[in-house]
Design an enzyme around this catalytic site. Structure first.
Site, short mmCIF file in Angstrom:
data_model
loop_
_atom_site.label_atom_id
_atom_site.label_comp_id
_atom_site.label_asym_id
_atom_site.label_seq_id
_atom_site.Cartn_x
_atom_site.Cartn_y
_atom_site.Cartn_z
N GLU A 194 24.30 -24.68 -21.32
CA GLU A 194 25.05 -25.60 -20.46
C GLU A 194 24.76 -25.37 -18.97
O GLU A 194 24.86 -26.31 -18.18
CB GLU A 194 26.55 -25.46 -20.73
N PHE B 203 41.43 -22.61 -30.56
CA PHE B 203 40.00 -22.32 -30.65
C PHE B 203 39.22 -23.08 -29.57
O PHE B 203 39.38 -24.28 -29.43
CB PHE B 203 39.47 -22.70 -32.03
N GLN B 204 38.43 -22.35 -28.81
CA GLN B 204 37.61 -22.87 -27.72
C GLN B 204 38.43 -23.61 -26.65
O GLN B 204 37.95 -24.54 -26.01
CB GLN B 204 36.48 -23.76 -28.24
N LYS C 214 40.76 -34.09 -26.74
CA LYS C 214 40.17 -34.75 -27.91
C LYS C 214 40.98 -35.98 -28.33
O LYS C 214 40.42 -37.00 -28.74
CB LYS C 214 40.04 -33.77 -29.06
N MET D 14 13.02 -9.41 -4.03
CA MET D 14 13.84 -9.41 -2.82
C MET D 14 14.78 -8.20 -2.79
O MET D 14 14.98 -7.58 -1.74
CB MET D 14 14.63 -10.71 -2.69
#
Length: 565
Positions: A51, A113-114, A163, A477
Site C-alpha cells: 500500500e 478484525f482489521q 463497509k 548519506m
C-alpha cells in the site's frame, strides 16, 4: 438513480474524471472493488504490491500530470501502510485523495478484525479527512475531497468508508461544485504590498529570486522567467523548485540547500533583496537561522499564509497564488542590469567547478562516480527526461548534475525524505505521461530495496520505465555523516544487496550491470533505447562524498567545498 454506496464511490471518481488509481484490495474495501470490476474500461486500477507504493504511485502520477492522484486500500494494515506516503504528500504539497475501507459502523471502537482509527491517525497528516457511515454522503464528500486536495496549497485528503456505507443503497445525485467552501477562496492580492515590493526590487543592487515548488504548483514558470529577465535577477531554486527554471538559462545560478551550489548558498547571505516565491524556508535551505540573510530585505510570496514569517521574517509578505502575484508585480518592476552581481556568481561558480565539479564529472581514474553517470545521462537525454529520485547521496547528485532543460521534470521526496519513493513514484509518473516523455527512476542500493517488489507492476502494466541503481554498497548519506561527524564509526551503514540483475530478470525485465567507465556510454544508450522497462545497475565508488555541504547547524556562509573546508 439508486445504487450501492460502493457503486457511488466509483461513480464519483468517474464524475471527477479520474482515469487512474493505485491500490490493493482487502476485506473492508471489497464492495468498492466489486464495483470497480464493472468499470475497468473507464478506470485503470494499478495493483501495487504494497500500500505504501499505492500512495507513492498516486503522488508520482499527480506530480507528472498536475492532476489529483488517487490511492485506495482496505482497513487496518492497508490503511496504516498509507500513512508514510500521506505525510510525504502533505509536506511536499501534493494533491492526492486516499480512500480506505473500514469495518461496519456498529463495530467501530470494538477492536474488530482489521479495525484501525485511520481518521485519528491521519488528522495531522492530511489537509482534511472524513469518515463516511451513510452512503448518501458519498457524492458531496467526494466532491469536497477533490476540491480541498487541489485548492490553495495542495495536499492529501483521506476518506474512510465503513463497509455498511459501501453496501447500503442510496439515490445518487451528482454533487455540484462548491461555491461557498472556504477552501475555494483565493486570497486577494494586496496592491499596496505589490507596490512596496516593486520599489524594493527596483532599488536592489544584489537581488536574488528563489524559486520554490509553489512556482510549479501554480504554473508560474513563465511569469517567473519574465520577472527574472526584465530585472536581470539571478535565479536559484530549492530542491523541489528544480525544473521550474531551465538550468541552462544564463540567469540560473544553481540550487540552494545542504548540498546545493556554492554560489547559490553563499551569495544568498550577501544579497540585499531576496524574492522568495512558493517556498517555505525550511532548515535545509536556511542553515543557522540566526545567520541567515543578514543584509537582505525579504519579499515572500506564498499561497499559504502560515508560511509567511514562520521561519524567516518577511519585510513584504504577499499572500497570494504565485502566478497571479508575479503577473501583477511585473509591470511595476523596472528593466535593469546587475552585471557586477552576476560576475560575483560566475566567480563563485568557478571556484566550485575547479574544486568539486570538474573532478566529479570528468574523473580520469578510479571507479565510476555518481556525478559522471548523471552528467552523461543528462547529455544523452538533452535534459528532457522526467527524473524521479529516491533519497540519499544519489538524490543530491542527480539534483546537482542533471541539466533540466524543461520545466516540471523533477520528482523527488523533499520534506519527508522517504526512502523507497523512487520506483513506485516513477511508475505513477510513467502511467501519467505515457509515451510523451521518458521517465527515469534513479535510486541507491539501499532505498531501492525498500519497495523492490514494485518491479512486478512494470510487466503487469506494460510500461517502459528506465531504472538506474547507483550501487556503492553503503547507505551513502548516513555513511558520509558518520565519516564527517562521528569519527568514521560506520555503524550499520554497510549494506549487502541481492543480484539486482537477476532480480529484475525474475520479473521479466531487461537488466545489466556495469563497473567500468568505458562501458558507461553504451550502457546508457541501451537503457534509453529500450522499448520496454530496463534496469541498469552501476557500481560506483564506495566511499564517495557529496560536496558542497552545509554542516547541520552551520551558516550557509560556511558552505564546505571539501572535507577540510
Amino acid at each position: 438513480m439508486q445504487m450501492s454506496g460502493a457503486e457511488a464511490v466509483v461513480t464519483a471518481l468517474i464524475d471527477e474524471k479520474i482515469e487512474c488509481l493505485f491500490g490493493y484490495p482487502g476485506g473492508a474495501i471489497m464492495p468498492t472493488y466489486d464495483a470497480l470490476y464493472q468499470h475497468q474500461d473507464r478506470l485503470n486500477h494499478v495493483l501495487v504490491r504494497h500500500e505504501q507504493a499505492a500512495i507513492h504511485g498516486a503522488v508520482g502520477y499527480a506530480r507528472a500530470t498536475r492532476k489529483v492522484g488517487v490511492a485506495i486500500a482496505t482497513s487496518g494494515p492497508g490503511a496504516t501502510n498509507l500513512i508514510t506516503g500521506i505525510t510525504d504528500a502533505l509536506i511536499d504539497s501534493i494533491p492526492v485523495v486516499c480512500i480506505t475501507g473500514q469495518v461496519f459502523s456498529q463495530l467501530l471502537g470494538t477492536d474488530a478484525f482489521q479495525e484501525a482509527d485511520i481518521i485519528g491517525m491521519t488528522v495531522t497528516a492530511t489537509k482534511w479527512n472524513y469518515q463516511i457511515t451513510d452512503p448518501n454522503e458519498i457524492p458531496f464528500v467526494f466532491k469536497k475531497a477533490f476540491e480541498i486536495a487541489q485548492s490553495g496549497r495542495p495536499g492529501p485528503v483521506l476518506i474512510d468508508i465503513t463497509k455498511d456505507a459501501q453496501v447500503g443503497l442510496m439515490d445518487y445525485v451528482k454533487a455540484e461544485p462548491s461555491t461557498k467552501g472556504k477552501w475555494l477562496h483565493k486570497p486577494m492580492i494586496d496592491m499596496d504590498q505589490i507596490h512596496k515590493a516593486s520599489e524594493i526590487i527596483n532599488a536592489a543592487k544584489k537581488p536574488i529570486l528563489i524559486a520554490g515548488h509553489g512556482v510549479m504548483i501554480s504554473k508560474a514558470q513563465e511569469a517567473l522567467l519574465a520577472l527574472a529577465e526584465k530585472s536581470d535577477i539571478p535565479v536559484v531554486s530549492t530542491l523541489l523548485g528544480l525544473s521550474t527554471f531551465s538550468t541552462t538559462h544564463r540567469l540560473y545560478k544553481g540550487m540552494l540547500g545542504m548540498h546545493g551550489n556554492y554560489a547559490a548558498n553563499v551569495l544568498c547571505n550577501e544579497a540585499d533583496v531576496v524574492i522568495a516565491v512558493g517556498m517555505r524556508f525550511d532548515d535545509r535551505i536556511t542553515g543557522k537561522l540566526a545567520c541567515y540573510l543578514p543584509y537582505a530585505k525579504v519579499i515572500h510570496i506564498d499561497i499559504d499564509y502560515a508560511e509567511i514569517n514562520k521561519n524567516v521574517k518577511a519585510d513584504i509578505g504577499i499572500h497570494a497564488d504565485a502566478k497571479e502575484a508575479l503577473k501583477v508585480l511585473i509591470p511595476y518592476v523596472k528593466k535593469t542590469s546587475h552585471h557586477d552581481w552576476h560576475h560575483a556568481f560566475d566567480k563563485a561558480y568557478q571556484k566550485e567547478f575547479e574544486t568539486v565539479i570538474k573532478s566529479e564529472i570528468s574523473p580520469t581514474s578510479g571507479k565510476l562516480k555518481m556525478a559522471e553517470v548523471i552528467a552523461k545521462l543528462s547529455q544523452k537525454t538533452h535534459g528532457q527526461a522526467i527524473i524521479v529520485t529516491d533519497v540519499g547521496q544519489h538524490q543530491m547528485i542527480a539534483a546537482r548534475y542533471y541539466q533540466f532543460e524543461q520545466t516540471s521534470n523533477h520528482i523527488t521526496s523533499g520534506g519527508l525524505g522517504t526512502m523507497g519513493f523512487a520506483l513506485p513514484a516513477a511508475i505513477g509518473a510513467k502511467l501519467g505521461v505515457g509515451d510523451k516523455k521518458q521517465v527515469i527512476a534513479i535510486a541507491g542500493d539501499g532505498g531501492f530495496q525498500m519497495n523492490i517488489q514494485e518491479l512486478a507492476v512494470l510487466k503487469q502494466e506494460g510500461i517502459a520505465l528506465k531504472i538506474i541503481i547507483l550501487n556503492n554498497s553503503y547507505l551513502g548519506m548516513v555513511r558520509q555523516w558518520q565519516e564527517m561527524f562521528f569519527d568514521k564509526r560506520y555503524s550499520f551503514t554497510s549494506i549487502s544487496s541481492p543480484d539486482f540483475v537477476k532480480v529484475a530478470e525474475a520479473y521479466d525485465i531487461k537488466a545489466k550491470r556495469i563497473e567500468k567507465r568505458e562501458a558507461l556510454d553504451q550502457a546508457l544508450t541501451d537503457l534509453l533505447e529500450s522499448n520496454t522497462s530496463y534496469l541498469l545497475e552501476i557500481i560506483v565508488e564506495q566511499q564517495e562524498n557529496v560536496f558542497p555541504m552545509v554542516p547541520a547547524g552551520a551558516s550557509i556562509s560556511d558552505t564546505k567545498l571539501t572535507m577540510g573546508g
